[in-house]
Design an enzyme around this catalytic site. Structure first.
Site, PDB file in Angstrom:
ATOM      1  N   ASN A 106       0.827  -1.200   0.000  1.00  0.00           N
ATOM      2  CA  ASN A 106       0.000   0.000   0.000  1.00  0.00           C
ATOM      3  C   ASN A 106       0.866   1.258   0.000  1.00  0.00           C
ATOM      4  O   ASN A 106       1.964   1.269   0.559  1.00  0.00           O
ATOM      5  CB  ASN A 106      -0.931  -0.010   1.211  1.00  0.00           C
ATOM      6  N   HIS A 123       5.832  -0.351  -2.737  1.00  0.00           N
ATOM      7  CA  HIS A 123       5.348   0.451  -3.861  1.00  0.00           C
ATOM      8  C   HIS A 123       5.445   1.947  -3.604  1.00  0.00           C
ATOM      9  O   HIS A 123       4.852   2.738  -4.330  1.00  0.00           O
ATOM     10  CB  HIS A 123       3.903   0.058  -4.191  1.00  0.00           C
ATOM     11  N   CYS A 145      19.709  19.342  -6.523  1.00  0.00           N
ATOM     12  CA  CYS A 145      18.285  19.683  -6.550  1.00  0.00           C
ATOM     13  C   CYS A 145      17.658  19.310  -5.216  1.00  0.00           C
ATOM     14  O   CYS A 145      17.728  18.154  -4.800  1.00  0.00           O
ATOM     15  CB  CYS A 145      17.574  18.930  -7.677  1.00  0.00           C
ATOM     16  N   ALA A 242      -9.042  -7.659   8.264  1.00  0.00           N
ATOM     17  CA  ALA A 242      -7.865  -7.316   9.060  1.00  0.00           C
ATOM     18  C   ALA A 242      -8.213  -6.590  10.337  1.00  0.00           C
ATOM     19  O   ALA A 242      -7.634  -6.862  11.402  1.00  0.00           O
ATOM     20  CB  ALA A 242      -6.927  -6.453   8.212  1.00  0.00           C
TER      21      ALA A 242
END
Length: 252
Positions: A106, A123, A145, A242
């Site tokens: 997630n 991810h 940067c 869950a």
């Protein structure tokens, strides 16, 4: 052979496990009200498939459109809070330091918001920004940067080199972050028990962690109210959500 198992049996397994890993997916966050990837395709965005927006090529072709889509997703998620399952994992970690590793597919940051330490986000995180291209300054060709100094825009840009900011998530066709994936594979290889929570098991290489754990001798427990592609790898199935199952499993 896997079977639908009662929570009491898995609690015994958890008590006896020296190292525990937990792999979480979209079902974990859905209980907090996080829209799934495809649920975000509403209103203005209904005519687009996620695959048309969540790629580097799409961003380079139309940076503003992709940035605006992620801005709308961030807006949908900004007030979402961790549910009882997230909290149960974080509190267990606090009571048993170093014993439980959270691995998540997630991008909502809810495990971290609940207080889980060392969460491995395979991810990325939708609320993070990163540069699209490597910074020239990193190679000694000028000032580095700094994301915090990006000029406002859709997307923001570097005032020095024009580099674009992009969401800090893994897009289709991109590799998972090497350090997080290596740590997740190590956790799967060395754990005594792996809880697979709220994931369909359809996305690799994350789904491969369940196979890795089983091959390494760990017990694998799938916690999901619906069948998943990892049911055949599991020693036990808990047909539960869950937010209900994790507090019951991890209470001690």
């Amino acid at each position: 052979m896997n079977s639908i198992t009662d929570i009491a049996t898995v609690r015994v397994w958890l008590r006896d496990a020296r190292a525990i890993a937990v792999l979480t997916g979209a079902g974990m966050s859905a209980e907090s009200g996080v829209p799934t990837f495809r649920d975000a395709q509403t209103g203005l965005w209904a005519k687009f498939r996620p695959e048309e927006l969540a790629t580097e090529a799409a961003f380079r072709a139309d940076p503003q459109r992709v940035w605006d889509w992620y801005a709308s997703r961030r807006e949908m998620m900004k007030d979402v809070r961790p549910n009882a399952g997230h909290v149960a994992l974080a509190e267990y970690q606090q009571r048993h330091p170093g014993r439980l590793t959270v691995i998540t597919q997630n991008v909502d940051g809810l495990h971290q918001a609940a207080g889980s330490v060392g969460t491995l986000s395979l991810h990325g995180n939708i609320f993070d920004d990163i540069w699209l291209d490597p910074c020239a300054g990193a190679h000694g060709f000028g000032g580095v940067c700094d994301v915090s100094r990006a000029q406002p825009g859709r997307p923001p840009t570097c005032a020095d080199c024009g580099n674009l900011l992009r969401p800090g998530v893994v897009w289709f066709g991109e590799m998972l972050p090497a350090a997080a994936l290596a740590a997740a594979e190590d956790a799967a290889q060395t754990c005594d028990l792996l809880l697979v929570v709220g994931t369909s098991g359809a996305v690799w290489p994350a789904a491969g962690l369940a196979h890795t754990a089983r091959q390494g001798g760990a017990r694998v427990v799938v916690v999901n109210p619906e069948p998943s592609e990892l049911d055949g790898v599991a020693h036990a199935l808990l047909r539960a959500r869950a937010a209900a199952a994790l507090p019951a499993l991890l209470a001690d």
